[in-house]
Design a protein around this motif. Sequence first.
Motif, PDB file in Angstrom:
ATOM      1  N   ILE A  77       2.189   9.394  -6.064  1.00  8.62           N
ATOM      2  CA  ILE A  77       2.797  10.727  -5.920  1.00  8.62           C
ATOM      3  C   ILE A  77       3.731  10.996  -7.092  1.00  8.62           C
ATOM      4  N   ALA A  78       4.513   9.998  -7.467  1.00  8.86           N
ATOM      5  CA  ALA A  78       5.465  10.172  -8.569  1.00  8.86           C
ATOM      6  C   ALA A  78       4.749  10.437  -9.886  1.00  8.86           C
ATOM      7  N   GLU A  79       3.596   9.821 -10.070  1.00 12.32           N
ATOM      8  CA  GLU A  79       2.858   9.997 -11.323  1.00 12.32           C
ATOM      9  C   GLU A  79       2.107  11.314 -11.378  1.00 12.32           C
ATOM     10  N   ASP A  80       1.748  11.869 -10.219  1.00  9.99           N
ATOM     11  CA  ASP A  80       0.951  13.097 -10.191  1.00  9.99           C
ATOM     12  C   ASP A  80       1.563  14.078  -9.198  1.00  9.99           C
ATOM     13  N   PRO A  81       2.423  14.982  -9.677  1.00  7.76           N
ATOM     14  CA  PRO A  81       3.091  15.930  -8.781  1.00  7.76           C
ATOM     15  C   PRO A  81       2.150  16.847  -8.002  1.00  7.76           C
ATOM     16  N   SER A  82       0.876  16.929  -8.392  1.00  4.85           N
ATOM     17  CA  SER A  82      -0.053  17.794  -7.655  1.00  4.85           C
ATOM     18  C   SER A  82      -0.646  17.088  -6.439  1.00  4.85           C
ATOM     19  N   THR A  83      -0.219  15.862  -6.176  1.00  2.00           N
ATOM     20  CA  THR A  83      -0.705  15.101  -5.028  1.00  2.00           C
ATOM     21  C   THR A  83      -0.499  15.901  -3.747  1.00  2.00           C
ATOM     22  N   ASP A 104       0.822  -1.210   0.000  1.00  2.30           N
ATOM     23  CA  ASP A 104       0.000   0.000   0.000  1.00  2.30           C
ATOM     24  C   ASP A 104       0.859   1.264   0.000  1.00  2.30           C
ATOM     25  N   PHE A 105       1.906   1.256   0.813  1.00  3.30           N
ATOM     26  CA  PHE A 105       2.789   2.418   0.864  1.00  3.30           C
ATOM     27  C   PHE A 105       3.506   2.608  -0.471  1.00  3.30           C
ATOM     28  N   ALA A 106       3.996   1.528  -1.057  1.00  2.00           N
ATOM     29  CA  ALA A 106       4.665   1.616  -2.358  1.00  2.00           C
ATOM     30  C   ALA A 106       3.713   2.155  -3.419  1.00  2.00           C
ATOM     31  N   ALA A 107       2.461   1.695  -3.394  1.00  2.00           N
ATOM     32  CA  ALA A 107       1.473   2.189  -4.364  1.00  2.00           C
ATOM     33  C   ALA A 107       1.214   3.684  -4.165  1.00  2.00           C
TER      34      ALA A 107
END
Length: 130
Positions: A84-90, A76-79
């Motif tokens: 976050i890496a895929e969407d910098p606006s997270t 879950d943490f890795a996902a």
Amino acid sequence: MTIGIEPTHPATGFGYISAGDALSDVGGAFGVLEFVEKPSSEVATAYVEAGYRWNAGMFVVRPAVLLDLLAQRDPDFAAALRGIAEDPSTPGRRLAEPAEDRRRPRGGGASGRGRSGGGRAGQLRLGRHR
């Protein structure tokens, strides 16, 4: 990969790495036989004489390799990190930016141009490892 430093003297404040066989596909790199964290003075002296290196505490690895290893223990943490890496606006992404970038307001400034997330810290790029 971890980085080893040739010691100049026995030191108890460093971890020590014992190098194994040279890696055939990476010049100047070796397998690791043993890692010992902060030995006594006597042991550190023996390690320096035996050719051990100080552990620099610096590691070179592709982000996907770390995330794949993390996923084995905490999927879950890795996902969440991959998201976050895929969407910098997270939400929370700004915590990874240098402090001076967090102090600057986001959005339009005098130039009227906004800024995407990541700042000088850059974006984490993920890919498959070999």
